[in-house]
Each structure stands twice: as structure tokens, then as C-alpha cells.
Write an enzyme that holds these catalytic residues in place. Sequence first.
Site, PDB file in Angstrom:
ATOM      1  N   HIS A  85       1.012  -1.101   0.046  1.00 29.29           N
ATOM      2  CA  HIS A  85      -0.016  -0.061  -0.021  1.00 29.29           C
ATOM      3  C   HIS A  85       0.921   1.359   0.073  1.00 29.29           C
ATOM      4  O   HIS A  85       0.768   2.127  -0.950  1.00 29.29           O
ATOM      5  CB  HIS A  85      -0.905   0.091   1.303  1.00 29.29           C
ATOM      6  N   ASP A 134       6.467  21.837 -25.998  1.00 28.61           N
ATOM      7  CA  ASP A 134       6.613  20.412 -25.512  1.00 28.61           C
ATOM      8  C   ASP A 134       7.570  20.438 -24.771  1.00 28.61           C
ATOM      9  O   ASP A 134       8.212  21.463 -24.279  1.00 28.61           O
ATOM     10  CB  ASP A 134       6.706  19.367 -26.620  1.00 28.61           C
ATOM     11  N   TRP A 181       7.319  -0.330   4.020  1.00 19.38           N
ATOM     12  CA  TRP A 181       7.797   0.464   3.012  1.00 19.38           C
ATOM     13  C   TRP A 181       9.388   0.731   2.865  1.00 19.38           C
ATOM     14  O   TRP A 181       9.937   0.983   1.823  1.00 19.38           O
ATOM     15  CB  TRP A 181       6.968   1.399   2.386  1.00 19.38           C
ATOM     16  N   SER A 217      12.904   5.894 -14.243  1.00 20.58           N
ATOM     17  CA  SER A 217      11.890   6.554 -14.728  1.00 20.58           C
ATOM     18  C   SER A 217      11.820   7.983 -14.053  1.00 20.58           C
ATOM     19  O   SER A 217      11.701   8.991 -15.082  1.00 20.58           O
ATOM     20  CB  SER A 217      10.658   5.582 -14.445  1.00 20.58           C
ATOM     21  N   SER A 218      11.839   7.978 -12.701  1.00 15.10           N
ATOM     22  CA  SER A 218      11.636   9.282 -12.334  1.00 15.10           C
ATOM     23  C   SER A 218      12.876  10.213 -12.511  1.00 15.10           C
ATOM     24  O   SER A 218      12.841  11.581 -12.710  1.00 15.10           O
ATOM     25  CB  SER A 218      11.539   9.140 -10.723  1.00 15.10           C
ATOM     26  N   HIS A 268      13.464  11.170   3.415  1.00 15.07           N
ATOM     27  CA  HIS A 268      12.625  12.638   3.996  1.00 15.07           C
ATOM     28  C   HIS A 268      12.652  13.587   2.716  1.00 15.07           C
ATOM     29  O   HIS A 268      11.337  14.102   2.609  1.00 15.07           O
ATOM     30  CB  HIS A 268      13.422  13.204   5.052  1.00 15.07           C
ATOM     31  N   GLU A 271      11.800  12.685  -0.205  1.00 12.03           N
ATOM     32  CA  GLU A 271      10.608  12.190  -0.916  1.00 12.03           C
ATOM     33  C   GLU A 271       9.179  12.414  -0.392  1.00 12.03           C
ATOM     34  O   GLU A 271       8.529  12.834  -1.280  1.00 12.03           O
ATOM     35  CB  GLU A 271      10.736  10.611  -0.593  1.00 12.03           C
ATOM     36  N   TYR A 286       8.711  15.282   0.605  1.00 11.43           N
ATOM     37  CA  TYR A 286       8.300  16.700   0.100  1.00 11.43           C
ATOM     38  C   TYR A 286       8.110  16.663  -1.465  1.00 11.43           C
ATOM     39  O   TYR A 286       7.460  17.467  -1.873  1.00 11.43           O
ATOM     40  CB  TYR A 286       9.537  17.819   0.509  1.00 11.43           C
ATOM     41  N   SER A 292      -1.895  26.705  -4.893  1.00  5.10           N
ATOM     42  CA  SER A 292      -1.629  28.128  -5.095  1.00  5.10           C
ATOM     43  C   SER A 292      -2.280  28.763  -6.037  1.00  5.10           C
ATOM     44  O   SER A 292      -2.934  29.653  -6.340  1.00  5.10           O
ATOM     45  CB  SER A 292       0.024  28.552  -5.237  1.00  5.10           C
ATOM     46  N   HIS A 318      15.443  12.506  11.878  1.00  2.00           N
ATOM     47  CA  HIS A 318      14.277  12.500  12.895  1.00  2.00           C
ATOM     48  C   HIS A 318      13.122  11.174  12.641  1.00  2.00           C
ATOM     49  O   HIS A 318      12.384  11.047  13.384  1.00  2.00           O
ATOM     50  CB  HIS A 318      13.548  13.911  12.736  1.00  2.00           C
ATOM     51  N   HIS A 319      13.402  10.713  11.520  1.00  2.00           N
ATOM     52  CA  HIS A 319      12.791   9.318  11.563  1.00  2.00           C
ATOM     53  C   HIS A 319      13.450   8.235  12.280  1.00  2.00           C
ATOM     54  O   HIS A 319      12.870   7.065  12.567  1.00  2.00           O
ATOM     55  CB  HIS A 319      12.746   8.851   9.860  1.00  2.00           C
ATOM     56  N   THR A 377       6.658  26.457   5.694  1.00  2.00           N
ATOM     57  CA  THR A 377       5.585  25.985   5.444  1.00  2.00           C
ATOM     58  C   THR A 377       4.356  26.798   6.077  1.00  2.00           C
ATOM     59  O   THR A 377       3.518  26.949   5.459  1.00  2.00           O
ATOM     60  CB  THR A 377       5.356  24.491   6.230  1.00  2.00           C
ATOM     61  N   LYS A 428       3.767  29.506   3.549  1.00  2.00           N
ATOM     62  CA  LYS A 428       2.968  29.168   2.547  1.00  2.00           C
ATOM     63  C   LYS A 428       1.392  29.047   2.985  1.00  2.00           C
ATOM     64  O   LYS A 428       0.509  29.811   2.347  1.00  2.00           O
ATOM     65  CB  LYS A 428       3.334  27.651   2.095  1.00  2.00           C
ATOM     66  N   ARG A 431       2.198   0.288  14.970  1.00  2.00           N
ATOM     67  CA  ARG A 431       1.804   0.118  13.444  1.00  2.00           C
ATOM     68  C   ARG A 431       2.631  -1.461  13.035  1.00  2.00           C
ATOM     69  O   ARG A 431       2.836  -1.964  13.498  1.00  2.00           O
ATOM     70  CB  ARG A 431       3.005   1.022  12.529  1.00  2.00           C
TER      71      ARG A 431
END
Lengths: 187, 538
Positions: free
Chosen positions: B82, B112, B152, B181-182, B265, B267, B269, B280, B314-315, B340, B343, B462
Site C-alpha cells: 500500500h 513540448d 515500505w 523513470s523518475s 525525507h 521524498e 516533500y 496556489s 528525525h525518522h 511551511t 505558505k 504500526r
Amino acid sequence: MIRLPASQNTRVALMAAATSITMVGAAFAAVPLYNLFCAVTGYGGTTTIATGEAGAILDREMTVLFDANVNRNLGWEFSPVQRSMTVRVGETALAYYTATNITDHPITGVATFNVAPFKAASYFSKLECFCFTEQTLQPGETVQMPVLFFVDPLIDEERRLDDVHTMTLSYTFFESEGDAASSDAAP
Amino acid sequence: MSADAATHDDHTPSMWDWRRWVFSTNHKDIGTMYLLFAIFAGIIGGGLSGLMRWELAEPGLQVFNNGFWGNEHNYNVATTMHGLIMIFFMVMPAMIGGFGNWFVPLMIGAPDMAFPRMNNISFWLLPFAFILAVMSMFVPGAGGDMGFGGGWVLYPPLSTSGHNGPAMDLLILSLHIAGVSSILGSINFITTIFNMRAPGMTIHKMPLFVWSVLVTVFLLLLSLPVLAGALTMLLTDRNFGTAFFAPEGGGDPVMYQHLFWFFGHPEVYILILPGFGIISHIVSTFSRKPIFGYLGMAYAMVAIGFIGFIVWAHHMYTVGMPVDLKAYFVAATMVIAVPTGIKIFSWIATMWGGSIEFRTPMMWAIGFIFLFTVGGVTGVVLANAGVDQALHDTYYVVAHFHYVLSLGAVFAIFAGWYYWFEKIFGVKYNSLFARLQFLFFFVGANIIFFPQHFLGLQGMPRRYVDYADGHAFWNMVSSWGYVVMLIGMAFFFLVLIDAIIRRRKADANPWGEGATTLEWTLSSPPPFHQFSELPKIK
């Protein structure tokens, strides 16, 4: 359709590709850098390897606790001979661990180690340690394994370490992975 | 060249010509394929979460009891897949591949993407990566159990010696391909944005969505290769006898966590930044005001991207870090709240005094702002190493990151979907159904995830298939929330079916004078090739 010269696009694309390839390299460079970082900072309780004895012996005393663990895949019994030892800072001391192979075949083991509290780990210096090399035990064999260490007198100059009166030296024995293991085992 | 383009303009290839899609070099067609792919992957990823909520509705084993599908291990496979599917095959393709491909060239006035053929490869690698990931669920993972169930994050030793079957190898290959790909996509976007802006569009005049994609692809370019490196180390640890992460060979499993979160991390963002861009535009359009603090908004995203690279540990507060190091990561993490906050407050300031219209996309956008703020607040709570010691790997963390991703990123995707639907497909949608989707989604998602804060504070961990009876009530509530959200999804498909059947011709600009970016100057859908004559930006 108006197009910028292709070369300009190619240049930006190549720079971006080079950046990403550099980052792959950086990921692999993390391996030696990580070892270096740990050795310099004592990060994660990494201890220091000393080549000679400490220059001075101070009056400050330090209690060293000894801890032993065995990975569950390793058929050994492993324990410290003495639970604790009180030494003066700078004084060279000798401690023993004992290990027994309780299986019916020879096993080569390798020990990882750390010192708690982590902030003091880099001041724990080892002159001689069984953890520097792999250890092979024959079936049923028991050996005494020495650790020759001292607490670096420089610890006295760090104010944030003034509250450290006890250090715990901990080992965990793993079954050696064989050839791949030997060179990396003792940083 | 321009004469050639002019003749191309009039013949848009038939929708039913397979070559139009398989060999596509058109940014709009590729964007559409990305969006459809994301919907498809989202159905599978969402289905897996349905199995999880069904399992967790009551204590005991409902689903993963060797009856319906597999055993307890397969529950962990479901959580793992998931997460991976939603991140790599739903949110990223939708935001960057879908909306990015569609609207970055349109918004900067480019004909293009810079490398149309590379764009094609970027897309077509993804389905194959996805097939590998789905296959991994049905091949042996740990012993006789099918699939990889290590979460994950793929931490060793569970992902090395803990899963000896081919499932993990397939997953590594899948993520490698998705990563390639990315990265190819990122190179394409960077080149496009740097080199192909219309005359007069300076970097400080770029629409904020383009800014957000630019920051995002830089994060991808810097972080994904590190994941690729870590995955390669996992692969060689598993198959070729190296010991990068094996302490018995001189390695360190904690190093994997450092490498993973150096990617992981940024990722998160990557997942949310394009959403910031979309929101926006929507807030500005429906308040009929230019965005408040444009430069601040743009550089807040740059700041978020930069800080995102220096907070990764921090993870990992519980791996045994020295207190001083924790103090640094706590402080650095809390600093993220500053850009943040810029924003959030700029969006509110944009709405302030505007003539606000509550059209469908605006409802999603305001929902996003509210829910993202809730997730941000729990993020500041979790940033504290001391608090995190207790909450690490509990449902509080699950609630936190679903508020910013499931309710943040996904709401932003739906906001963008309904903002640009007419532009993309050239037909109108039934806004009643779309609003009902929002209503059920908003209520459902909150019912799912808000109680999970309580469960986490009660100490429910979890990644467990079962839980103590004391957690039963809020788990039941959370599972009913899933049903409500599922009704919302039904309305989503109803919108699609309605739009396909009725085919009401879209307006070039359905939103009026608030919609100021270049895509609204074109017809809906835009011509197959646009901007043969480059627009001039004043």
C-alpha cells in the site's frame, strides 16, 4: 516551431545526469565516510584504538561495566569474567571475557562492540582486544579473551563529560560471514 | 521547422490509434497516460488499504486468517505494498508525471518537453515497474509466505536475511526501474524549465506550479540516486555475499536507515510540493487575486526542499543517537514549520478580501489547507525526540503522515484534477457529483485518520495484524471511515462516467478572470501542438 539549439538542452541534461550519478557515488561513499565519522566522533559508541599507553594517570575514577551478548544464530556461550572494574582514568587495565563453543563443529565468530554513554565512547581506548580479529573455537572449546584498555585522560578536559562515572563496554558475537568479513571486522 | 509544425497542427491522431499512445512523444498524451496509470495504481493501493481496515475493524483475524487471502504475513505485505504503490505509482505519477507533463510546458509557453522521446521512456518504464511490484506479492518472500512484508522502508536485516525468497528481489528491481523513470523525468523537466520558457518569462515570473515542479525534480535528482545506491547494497547483501548492512561482516544496519531516510525525507516533500503549486493556482483563481507574496511562496518551496535534506534522522530517533545529535535534528525539523507556515499564511492572505467563489476545486483546496495544517501540527509534535521516543512506530505517526499525504497530497491531486479536468479532457464534469465526492472524502478521511491519533497515544503499534481489545472502538470507527471514503470514490467514478456519456463541450477558460496562467489562453482541450508562435510575456 522555434527551438533553442539542441546543444544547450543537451548540456543541461548532461549536468543533471552527472548530478544524479554523483549522488549514487555519494551513497556508496557513505560506507567509508560512515566508518570514519563513527571513529572520529564516537558516534553510536565507537571506541578508539590506541597504539600506546596513556600519558598520565589521574585521580578520577571510572567504573567500567562489562556486557556480553550472542547473536541467536551463533552456538556460543559468552560472558564477562568480571561484571565490573573500577579503574583510574589513564590507568591501563586488563579484563577478560570467556567464550565456549557449545556445538559439535568449529565456528568462527566476530564481535561488534560499543561503549555507553555514547558521548564518552571516543575516550574509551583499546590497546588490545579480541574484537580486532575473528575468533575460531573448536567444538566444546572454552577460551579466555582479553581486552586491554584505558580511559583517555583527555576526558577530564571535557566539561560535558564531568558527569560520566560509569562506562559500559558491550560486545555482541556474531557468526563470521567468512571471507567477506575478515577485513572489515575491526575498524 | 515552423511550416512543418503548422501542417501537424490540423491532424490530431485518432484516440483509437495505439501508436499514438505507445510511441507518444506528446507531453499532453503522456500526461494523460500518467494520470490514468495513477488512477489504476490508486485503485490497487486503495484496495490494499481496504483489506487492512477490514482486518483491523475488530480484534482477532478477519481477513488474513488463511481463509480470504494468506496469513498474518500477508497483512504486512499489504501495508508494505500500500505504501510503496501509493508513493511511487499513484502520487508521484499523478503530480509530476500527470499534471507536471501537462501543465509545465503549457504554463511556460513551450511547445513540448525538451526531450519528448525520453518522456515516452519515462512513462513506459512505470507500468513494468508496477507489474514487478505487484508480482512480488505473489512469489515466496519469507520462507513459504508470499510477498515482502517488511514495511515500505525495507529495513535490513528483515529485507536481507529475513526475506530469503525472490519477492524482495522483484521489489528492488521494481523500485530501481521506477527510480530510473523518475530521474529521466527530472532531467527532462529541469531542461524544459531552464531552456524553454517563452520570451519574457523570467524565472521570477514563472507560475508557482512550475516553481514547485522545479524544486521537486531537483529533490528527485539528488535523493533518488541515494535510494538506488541503498537498494543496490541490499541486493548485493542478499545475493552476492557483501555485508554493507550485516554486523557479522563489519557492516551496520543503521547505515541503511541513514541512506534510506536521506532519500525518504526529501521524498515526502516530493510528494507534497507539486500539491503546494496546484493549491496556489486554485486559491488565486477563485479568490480573483494574484497569489499573496509570490516570491516568498517560491522561495519557501526552495527552503523546504533544502531543509528537507538535513533533517532525515528525525525518522530514526530510537536507533540510539547521542542526545546532542537528537537536539540538532529536533531543531532542524522544527525549522521546516517556518517556510511551511509562510505558505499556509500566504494562501490565507490570498483569500483575505478576495471575491471568493466556492467552485469544486476551491473546496478541495481549502480542505487541503485545513488538513495539511493538522498534519503539520502533529509533525511538530513528533519532531520532539523525547515525545517521539514514545510515539515512534505507533498509529500517531500513521495518522500524522496520512494527514499530510493521504489528506494533503491526495486532496491536492483531486483539487488539480477538478481544476484542470475541462482543460485536459475537453469536456465538462458534473460538479454536483464532484462536490459530493469532496464531502464524502473530507468526512471519511477524517473519520479514518483522526481516531488513529488516539490509538497512537494509547500505544497501538504500526504494522501489526491484530491489537489489544482496548483499541477496538477507535479501530471500528476508523474502518467505518473507510466506507465513507469509498462512497466518495464511487462519486469520483460517477463523475468520470457522467463526463464520458454527456460529453458537454468545455470552455477554454471556465473559471473567469481569476485564471491567469497561459494554459487558459488555449482551447480546451489544447491543440495537439501548441505555441508554434511563442507567446510573449509582459
